[in-house]
Every structure is written in structure tokens, then in C-alpha cells.
Design a protein around this motif. Sequence first.
Motif, mmCIF file in Angstrom:
data_model
loop_
_atom_site.group_PDB
_atom_site.id
_atom_site.type_symbol
_atom_site.label_atom_id
_atom_site.label_comp_id
_atom_site.label_asym_id
_atom_site.label_seq_id
_atom_site.Cartn_x
_atom_site.Cartn_y
_atom_site.Cartn_z
ATOM 1 N N ASN A 10 -3.752 -5.351 -4.084
ATOM 2 C CA ASN A 10 -2.985 -6.480 -4.614
ATOM 3 C C ASN A 10 -3.638 -7.833 -4.330
ATOM 4 N N LYS A 11 -4.817 -7.819 -3.721
ATOM 5 C CA LYS A 11 -5.362 -9.077 -3.225
ATOM 6 C C LYS A 11 -6.699 -9.463 -3.839
ATOM 7 N N GLY A 12 -6.968 -8.960 -5.014
ATOM 8 C CA GLY A 12 -8.181 -9.411 -5.683
ATOM 9 C C GLY A 12 -8.771 -8.378 -6.625
ATOM 10 N N ARG A 13 -9.367 -8.881 -7.675
ATOM 11 C CA ARG A 13 -9.982 -8.037 -8.703
ATOM 12 C C ARG A 13 -11.064 -7.135 -8.121
ATOM 13 N N SER A 14 -11.850 -7.647 -7.185
ATOM 14 C CA SER A 14 -12.952 -6.845 -6.651
ATOM 15 C C SER A 14 -12.442 -5.565 -5.985
ATOM 16 N N PHE A 15 -11.257 -5.610 -5.391
ATOM 17 C CA PHE A 15 -10.689 -4.413 -4.773
ATOM 18 C C PHE A 15 -10.241 -3.415 -5.844
ATOM 19 N N ARG A 16 -9.650 -3.919 -6.916
ATOM 20 C CA ARG A 16 -9.233 -3.036 -8.012
ATOM 21 C C ARG A 16 -10.441 -2.418 -8.706
ATOM 22 N N GLU A 17 -11.520 -3.170 -8.806
ATOM 23 C CA GLU A 17 -12.721 -2.647 -9.455
ATOM 24 C C GLU A 17 -13.311 -1.477 -8.685
ATOM 25 N N LEU A 18 -13.087 -1.402 -7.387
ATOM 26 C CA LEU A 18 -13.566 -0.255 -6.604
ATOM 27 C C LEU A 18 -12.983 1.054 -7.121
ATOM 28 N N LEU A 19 -11.776 0.999 -7.638
ATOM 29 C CA LEU A 19 -11.148 2.210 -8.169
ATOM 30 C C LEU A 19 -11.845 2.729 -9.411
ATOM 31 N N ARG A 20 -12.575 1.864 -10.073
ATOM 32 C CA ARG A 20 -13.235 2.236 -11.323
ATOM 33 C C ARG A 20 -14.701 2.640 -11.131
ATOM 34 N N GLN A 21 -15.163 2.692 -9.910
ATOM 35 C CA GLN A 21 -16.553 3.083 -9.641
ATOM 36 C C GLN A 21 -16.780 4.504 -10.118
ATOM 37 N N LYS A 22 -17.936 4.724 -10.737
ATOM 38 C CA LYS A 22 -18.294 6.068 -11.206
ATOM 39 C C LYS A 22 -19.468 6.602 -10.458
ATOM 40 N N PHE A 75 -9.522 -4.736 20.418
ATOM 41 C CA PHE A 75 -10.725 -5.147 19.704
ATOM 42 C C PHE A 75 -11.041 -6.630 19.909
ATOM 43 N N GLY A 76 -10.252 -7.304 20.692
ATOM 44 C CA GLY A 76 -10.497 -8.723 20.917
ATOM 45 C C GLY A 76 -10.245 -9.542 19.668
ATOM 46 N N ASP A 77 -10.963 -10.635 19.526
ATOM 47 C CA ASP A 77 -10.760 -11.538 18.390
ATOM 48 C C ASP A 77 -11.232 -10.942 17.068
ATOM 49 N N GLY A 78 -12.017 -9.880 17.108
ATOM 50 C CA GLY A 78 -12.519 -9.278 15.879
ATOM 51 C C GLY A 78 -11.515 -8.387 15.179
ATOM 52 N N ASN A 79 -10.322 -8.222 15.733
ATOM 53 C CA ASN A 79 -9.330 -7.323 15.169
ATOM 54 C C ASN A 79 -8.386 -8.079 14.255
ATOM 55 N N GLN A 80 -8.510 -7.823 12.968
ATOM 56 C CA GLN A 80 -7.554 -8.366 11.998
ATOM 57 C C GLN A 80 -7.406 -7.351 10.896
ATOM 58 N N TRP A 81 -6.186 -6.989 10.605
ATOM 59 C CA TRP A 81 -5.916 -6.042 9.537
ATOM 60 C C TRP A 81 -5.471 -6.811 8.303
ATOM 61 N N VAL A 82 -6.050 -6.472 7.176
ATOM 62 C CA VAL A 82 -5.645 -7.051 5.894
ATOM 63 C C VAL A 82 -5.089 -5.892 5.069
ATOM 64 N N TYR A 83 -3.788 -5.913 4.849
ATOM 65 C CA TYR A 83 -3.104 -4.814 4.180
ATOM 66 C C TYR A 83 -3.061 -4.994 2.665
ATOM 67 N N MET A 84 -2.846 -3.883 1.982
ATOM 68 C CA MET A 84 -2.596 -3.853 0.527
ATOM 69 C C MET A 84 -3.682 -4.575 -0.265
ATOM 70 N N LEU A 85 -4.928 -4.226 0.001
ATOM 71 C CA LEU A 85 -6.048 -4.889 -0.658
ATOM 72 C C LEU A 85 -5.970 -4.809 -2.175
#
Length: 92
Positions: A80-92, A68-78
Motif C-alpha cells: 500500500n506504500k508505493g508503486r515499486s512495491f506493487r511492481e514486485l508482484l509482477r516480476q517474471k 537491533f538498536g537504532d537500526g530496527n524499524q519495521w515498515v508494514y503493508m508495503l
Amino acid sequence: MPSWNADDLPCATRDRSRLAADLDTFGYCVIEDAIPKETTAKVRERLEQQAAAENALGLRKVDSAQSFGDGNQWVYMLINKGRSFRELLRQK
């Protein structure tokens, strides 16, 4: 050659019967407007911040099997990395 026609694959919809049928047939469905645009923007901003921070610390993870060239970066375990990611679990 695939045994399906691309035009027959699931499309974004709010129709619950269509969503259920797509899920049964294809194993996935596409829910139209499942996540509000504001939430998507907030999550993307947080993801970009996290990716930049990991990159700056030399913790950038890439999949060497992919090209993927320079555009390839994986960010694991989201979760644990911010409230906005946890809030996705609460979407209705």
C-alpha cells in the motif's frame, strides 16, 4: 546442534531442478538474480523514503522483543506504500 551442514543449504541458482529439490527438501530455494539490480535499488530507495517519513511523523514501529538498536524499524503493508512495491508482484 543442527542436523544439517551449512554447506548443504540452498544456494542461489537458476537450475530449475535444483530449485525444486531445495524447495522440497528445505521448504525454500534461492533464485539467482530473481529481481533485477535496478528494481532492487528502486525498491530500496522507496523503502528508505517510507521509513524516513514514518519516523518523521513519529510512527516508527520497532520490535521490542528484538535488540537491533537504532537500526530496527519495521515498515508494514508495503503493498500500500508505493508503486515499486506493487511492481514486485509482477516480476517474471
